[in-house]
Design a protein around this motif. Structure first.
Motif, PDB file in Angstrom:
ATOM      1  N   VAL A   6      56.134  45.948  36.121  1.00 39.60           N
ATOM      2  CA  VAL A   6      56.130  47.096  37.027  1.00 39.60           C
ATOM      3  C   VAL A   6      55.260  46.781  38.246  1.00 39.60           C
ATOM      4  CG1 VAL A   6      55.440  49.526  37.279  1.00 39.60           C
ATOM      5  CG2 VAL A   6      56.610  48.758  35.189  1.00 39.60           C
ATOM      6  N   ARG A   7      54.105  46.156  38.013  1.00 39.02           N
ATOM      7  CA  ARG A   7      53.179  45.818  39.100  1.00 39.02           C
ATOM      8  C   ARG A   7      53.836  44.908  40.138  1.00 39.02           C
ATOM      9  NH1 ARG A   7      49.316  44.233  36.100  1.00 39.02           N
ATOM     10  NH2 ARG A   7      48.241  46.230  36.052  1.00 39.02           N
ATOM     11  N   GLU A   8      54.742  44.028  39.702  1.00 36.90           N
ATOM     12  CA  GLU A   8      55.451  43.147  40.637  1.00 36.90           C
ATOM     13  C   GLU A   8      56.220  43.948  41.685  1.00 36.90           C
ATOM     14  OE1 GLU A   8      57.936  40.612  38.251  1.00 36.90           O
ATOM     15  OE2 GLU A   8      56.208  39.646  37.291  1.00 36.90           O
ATOM     16  N   GLN A   9      56.618  45.157  41.330  1.00 37.53           N
ATOM     17  CA  GLN A   9      57.388  45.992  42.256  1.00 37.53           C
ATOM     18  C   GLN A   9      56.553  47.096  42.898  1.00 37.53           C
ATOM     19  OE1 GLN A   9      61.402  47.177  41.096  1.00 37.53           O
ATOM     20  NE2 GLN A   9      61.196  45.851  39.296  1.00 37.53           N
ATOM     21  N   ASP A  10      55.540  47.604  42.155  1.00 33.35           N
ATOM     22  CA  ASP A  10      54.761  48.731  42.672  1.00 33.35           C
ATOM     23  C   ASP A  10      53.433  48.810  41.910  1.00 33.35           C
ATOM     24  OD1 ASP A  10      53.679  51.238  43.339  1.00 33.35           O
ATOM     25  OD2 ASP A  10      55.638  52.206  43.389  1.00 33.35           O
ATOM     26  N   SER A  11      52.359  48.331  42.531  1.00 30.22           N
ATOM     27  CA  SER A  11      51.069  48.280  41.840  1.00 30.22           C
ATOM     28  C   SER A  11      50.537  49.675  41.519  1.00 30.22           C
ATOM     29  CB  SER A  11      50.049  47.486  42.649  1.00 30.22           C
ATOM     30  OG  SER A  11      49.847  48.084  43.906  1.00 30.22           O
ATOM     31  N   ALA A  12      50.764  50.650  42.394  1.00 29.84           N
ATOM     32  CA  ALA A  12      50.289  52.011  42.116  1.00 29.84           C
ATOM     33  C   ALA A  12      51.007  52.591  40.901  1.00 29.84           C
ATOM     34  CB  ALA A  12      50.505  52.907  43.333  1.00 29.84           C
ATOM     35  N   ARG A  13      52.273  52.327  40.813  1.00 27.84           N
ATOM     36  CA  ARG A  13      53.053  52.825  39.672  1.00 27.84           C
ATOM     37  C   ARG A  13      52.577  52.193  38.370  1.00 27.84           C
ATOM     38  NH1 ARG A  13      58.767  54.443  39.315  1.00 27.84           N
ATOM     39  NH2 ARG A  13      58.760  55.666  37.414  1.00 27.84           N
ATOM     40  N   ALA A  14      52.243  50.924  38.414  1.00 23.83           N
ATOM     41  CA  ALA A  14      51.736  50.231  37.221  1.00 23.83           C
ATOM     42  C   ALA A  14      50.442  50.859  36.744  1.00 23.83           C
ATOM     43  CB  ALA A  14      51.537  48.747  37.516  1.00 23.83           C
ATOM     44  N   GLY A  15      49.590  51.250  37.693  1.00 21.58           N
ATOM     45  CA  GLY A  15      48.322  51.876  37.333  1.00 21.58           C
ATOM     46  C   GLY A  15      48.483  53.250  36.718  1.00 21.58           C
ATOM     47  N   ALA A  16      49.618  53.887  36.945  1.00 20.92           N
ATOM     48  CA  ALA A  16      49.856  55.238  36.436  1.00 20.92           C
ATOM     49  C   ALA A  16      50.628  55.245  35.117  1.00 20.92           C
ATOM     50  CB  ALA A  16      50.628  56.039  37.478  1.00 20.92           C
ATOM     51  N   LEU A  17      50.862  54.086  34.528  1.00 23.81           N
ATOM     52  CA  LEU A  17      51.692  54.033  33.325  1.00 23.81           C
ATOM     53  C   LEU A  17      51.065  54.646  32.082  1.00 23.81           C
ATOM     54  CD1 LEU A  17      53.520  50.592  33.402  1.00 23.81           C
ATOM     55  CD2 LEU A  17      54.510  52.870  33.509  1.00 23.81           C
ATOM     56  N   GLY A  18      49.778  54.672  31.974  1.00 21.77           N
ATOM     57  CA  GLY A  18      49.173  55.156  30.742  1.00 21.77           C
ATOM     58  C   GLY A  18      49.144  54.071  29.685  1.00 21.77           C
ATOM     59  N   LEU A  19      48.929  54.476  28.453  1.00 22.71           N
ATOM     60  CA  LEU A  19      48.743  53.519  27.364  1.00 22.71           C
ATOM     61  C   LEU A  19      49.992  53.265  26.535  1.00 22.71           C
ATOM     62  CD1 LEU A  19      45.265  54.806  26.139  1.00 22.71           C
ATOM     63  CD2 LEU A  19      45.750  52.865  27.647  1.00 22.71           C
ATOM     64  N   ARG A  20      51.050  54.041  26.787  1.00 21.90           N
ATOM     65  CA  ARG A  20      52.277  53.917  25.988  1.00 21.90           C
ATOM     66  C   ARG A  20      53.420  54.562  26.756  1.00 21.90           C
ATOM     67  NH1 ARG A  20      52.075  58.315  21.316  1.00 21.90           N
ATOM     68  NH2 ARG A  20      53.538  56.806  20.574  1.00 21.90           N
ATOM     69  N   PRO A  21      54.644  54.361  26.302  1.00 18.96           N
ATOM     70  CA  PRO A  21      55.769  54.998  26.996  1.00 18.96           C
ATOM     71  C   PRO A  21      55.618  56.522  27.027  1.00 18.96           C
ATOM     72  CG  PRO A  21      56.567  53.363  25.428  1.00 18.96           C
ATOM     73  CD  PRO A  21      55.095  53.526  25.174  1.00 18.96           C
ATOM     74  N   ALA A  22      55.909  57.110  28.183  1.00 18.02           N
ATOM     75  CA  ALA A  22      55.811  58.564  28.333  1.00 18.02           C
ATOM     76  C   ALA A  22      56.994  59.268  27.683  1.00 18.02           C
ATOM     77  CB  ALA A  22      55.747  58.922  29.817  1.00 18.02           C
ATOM     78  N   GLY A  23      58.077  58.554  27.485  1.00 23.14           N
ATOM     79  CA  GLY A  23      59.275  59.119  26.882  1.00 23.14           C
ATOM     80  C   GLY A  23      60.397  58.108  26.946  1.00 23.14           C
ATOM     81  N   LEU A  24      61.520  58.470  26.349  1.00 27.60           N
ATOM     82  CA  LEU A  24      62.691  57.608  26.328  1.00 27.60           C
ATOM     83  C   LEU A  24      63.894  58.446  26.726  1.00 27.60           C
ATOM     84  CD1 LEU A  24      63.904  54.791  25.525  1.00 27.60           C
ATOM     85  CD2 LEU A  24      64.325  55.782  23.292  1.00 27.60           C
TER      86      LEU A  24
END
Length: 134
Positions: A72-90
């Protein structure tokens, strides 16, 4: 965010797994498939297994979540930082090309696989959404 074919590896998945096709707006893992009567239920069974394997891998092997964060960071570092510790949903995003998609038009075996995936995800505490693509 498109993450199609961005593979994540683990000891159990040395060749890699596709964590998702898309990362949704609220950081959900989105898996997308198109199917019809011609393709049969195997396409959907694969879809449901793919999502479940990704979540299970992330929860069982924390280093794989870091690999995903790097993708994710390769495309958007801010988005990578907002990921949390696990998937938010599927999210399973499904398009049925030959007729409308609803519980009655879902193949019996695929419906059973979806119920099994839903139960497992519920146990993991990962919310599941089904998105029908018209």
């Amino acid at each position: 965010m498109c993450l199609d074919k961005k593979l994540i590896t683990s000891r159990a998945h040395r060749r890699g797994i596709e964590a998702c096709d898309l990362l949704g707006p609220d950081n959900e893992l989105v898996h997308v498939k198109k199917f019809s009567s011609d393709t049969g239920s195997s396409v959907l069974s694969h879809l449901f297994a793919q999502g479940l394997v990704a979540v299970d891998t992330f929860l069982s092997h924390p280093d794989t979540w870091e690999q995903f964060r790097d993708k994710v960071r390769e495309q958007d570092s801010a988005r990578a930082g907002a990921l949390g510790l696990r998937p938010a949903g599927l999210v399973y995003a499904i398009h049925r090309s030959d007729r409308s998609l609803n519980p009655k038009t879902l193949f019996t075996f695929a419906r059973s696989a979806l119920v099994s995936a839903s139960l497992a995800l519920s146990t993991y505490g990962v919310p599941l959404q089904i998105l029908v693509i018209p």
